[in-house]
Scaffold this motif. Sequence first.
Motif, PDB file in Angstrom:
ATOM      1  N   UNK A 238     -18.914 109.324  17.384  1.00 37.94           N
ATOM      2  CA  UNK A 238     -19.637 109.400  18.228  1.00 37.94           C
ATOM      3  C   UNK A 238     -19.263 108.176  19.154  1.00 37.94           C
ATOM      4  N   UNK A 239     -19.450 108.157  20.412  1.00 38.77           N
ATOM      5  CA  UNK A 239     -19.037 107.063  21.353  1.00 38.77           C
ATOM      6  C   UNK A 239     -20.402 106.656  21.807  1.00 38.77           C
ATOM      7  N   UNK A 240     -20.323 105.246  22.493  1.00 45.27           N
ATOM      8  CA  UNK A 240     -21.466 104.946  23.228  1.00 45.27           C
ATOM      9  C   UNK A 240     -21.897 105.818  24.330  1.00 45.27           C
ATOM     10  N   UNK A 241     -22.982 105.829  24.676  1.00 43.04           N
ATOM     11  CA  UNK A 241     -23.704 106.652  25.608  1.00 43.04           C
ATOM     12  C   UNK A 241     -24.118 105.765  26.687  1.00 43.04           C
ATOM     13  N   UNK A 242     -24.196 106.280  27.902  1.00 39.93           N
ATOM     14  CA  UNK A 242     -25.105 105.603  28.963  1.00 39.93           C
ATOM     15  C   UNK A 242     -26.245 106.157  29.129  1.00 39.93           C
ATOM     16  N   UNK A 243     -27.640 105.867  29.266  1.00 44.73           N
ATOM     17  CA  UNK A 243     -28.612 106.510  29.499  1.00 44.73           C
ATOM     18  C   UNK A 243     -29.451 105.536  30.605  1.00 44.73           C
ATOM     19  N   UNK A 244     -30.343 106.274  31.229  1.00 42.84           N
ATOM     20  CA  UNK A 244     -31.070 105.798  32.233  1.00 42.84           C
ATOM     21  C   UNK A 244     -32.764 105.614  31.682  1.00 42.84           C
ATOM     22  N   UNK A 245     -33.201 104.357  31.783  1.00 43.99           N
ATOM     23  CA  UNK A 245     -34.648 103.974  31.580  1.00 43.99           C
ATOM     24  C   UNK A 245     -35.441 104.706  32.315  1.00 43.99           C
ATOM     25  N   UNK A 246     -36.473 105.072  31.659  1.00 50.97           N
ATOM     26  CA  UNK A 246     -37.459 106.065  32.303  1.00 50.97           C
ATOM     27  C   UNK A 246     -38.618 105.306  32.999  1.00 50.97           C
ATOM     28  N   UNK A 247     -38.827 103.913  32.680  1.00 50.35           N
ATOM     29  CA  UNK A 247     -39.463 102.993  33.308  1.00 50.35           C
ATOM     30  C   UNK A 247     -38.889 102.268  34.506  1.00 50.35           C
ATOM     31  N   UNK A 248     -37.734 101.555  34.223  1.00 52.90           N
ATOM     32  CA  UNK A 248     -37.399 100.793  35.397  1.00 52.90           C
ATOM     33  C   UNK A 248     -36.194 101.534  36.317  1.00 52.90           C
ATOM     34  N   UNK A 249     -35.556 102.631  35.532  1.00 56.22           N
ATOM     35  CA  UNK A 249     -34.613 103.168  36.201  1.00 56.22           C
ATOM     36  C   UNK A 249     -33.247 102.682  36.095  1.00 56.22           C
ATOM     37  N   UNK A 250     -32.943 101.579  35.213  1.00 55.36           N
ATOM     38  CA  UNK A 250     -31.614 101.059  35.141  1.00 55.36           C
ATOM     39  C   UNK A 250     -30.723 101.812  34.178  1.00 55.36           C
ATOM     40  N   UNK A 251     -29.381 101.493  33.997  1.00 56.86           N
ATOM     41  CA  UNK A 251     -28.649 102.272  32.873  1.00 56.86           C
ATOM     42  C   UNK A 251     -28.620 101.111  31.913  1.00 56.86           C
ATOM     43  N   UNK A 252     -28.686 101.977  30.625  1.00 56.00           N
ATOM     44  CA  UNK A 252     -28.524 100.961  29.520  1.00 56.00           C
ATOM     45  C   UNK A 252     -27.506 101.698  28.475  1.00 56.00           C
ATOM     46  N   UNK A 253     -26.997 101.108  27.431  1.00 56.54           N
ATOM     47  CA  UNK A 253     -26.140 101.749  26.767  1.00 56.54           C
ATOM     48  C   UNK A 253     -26.735 101.982  25.196  1.00 56.54           C
ATOM     49  N   UNK A 254     -26.475 103.131  24.870  1.00 53.22           N
ATOM     50  CA  UNK A 254     -27.091 103.746  23.511  1.00 53.22           C
ATOM     51  C   UNK A 254     -25.831 103.377  22.575  1.00 53.22           C
ATOM     52  N   UNK A 255     -25.687 102.382  21.842  1.00 58.23           N
ATOM     53  CA  UNK A 255     -24.259 102.290  21.059  1.00 58.23           C
ATOM     54  C   UNK A 255     -24.200 103.081  19.985  1.00 58.23           C
ATOM     55  N   UNK A 256     -23.019 103.333  19.532  1.00 65.46           N
ATOM     56  CA  UNK A 256     -22.465 104.153  18.488  1.00 65.46           C
ATOM     57  C   UNK A 256     -23.638 103.582  17.287  1.00 65.46           C
ATOM     58  N   UNK A 257     -23.574 102.499  16.985  1.00 63.10           N
ATOM     59  CA  UNK A 257     -24.668 101.908  15.885  1.00 63.10           C
ATOM     60  C   UNK A 257     -25.699 102.357  16.017  1.00 63.10           C
ATOM     61  N   UNK A 258     -26.423 102.087  17.164  1.00 60.30           N
ATOM     62  CA  UNK A 258     -27.844 102.439  17.391  1.00 60.30           C
ATOM     63  C   UNK A 258     -27.899 104.189  17.134  1.00 60.30           C
ATOM     64  N   UNK A 259     -26.951 105.023  17.535  1.00 51.00           N
ATOM     65  CA  UNK A 259     -26.927 106.406  17.400  1.00 51.00           C
ATOM     66  C   UNK A 259     -26.849 106.582  15.765  1.00 51.00           C
TER      67      UNK A 259
END
Length: 57
Positions: free
Chosen positions: A1-22
């Motif tokens: 698995x690779x890191x994923x860039x997601x968008x926060x539903x509250x503030x709208x900024x991008x954040x990384x969902x790391x492989x470790x978190x996954x």
Amino acid sequence: MADKTLVCKDCGKDFVFTQGEQDFYKEKGFDNEPQRCTECRQAKKQQRNNNNRGFRR
């Protein structure tokens, strides 16, 4: 698995969902990816904690 860039539903900024978190989410059996960035998750948790203080019995 690779890191994923997601968008926060509250503030709208991008954040990384790391492989470790996954891996952690998968290990815990969580089916959904996080919806909020770390800052918004902490703010939401703090808000819940503050709201519950008045309802102790």
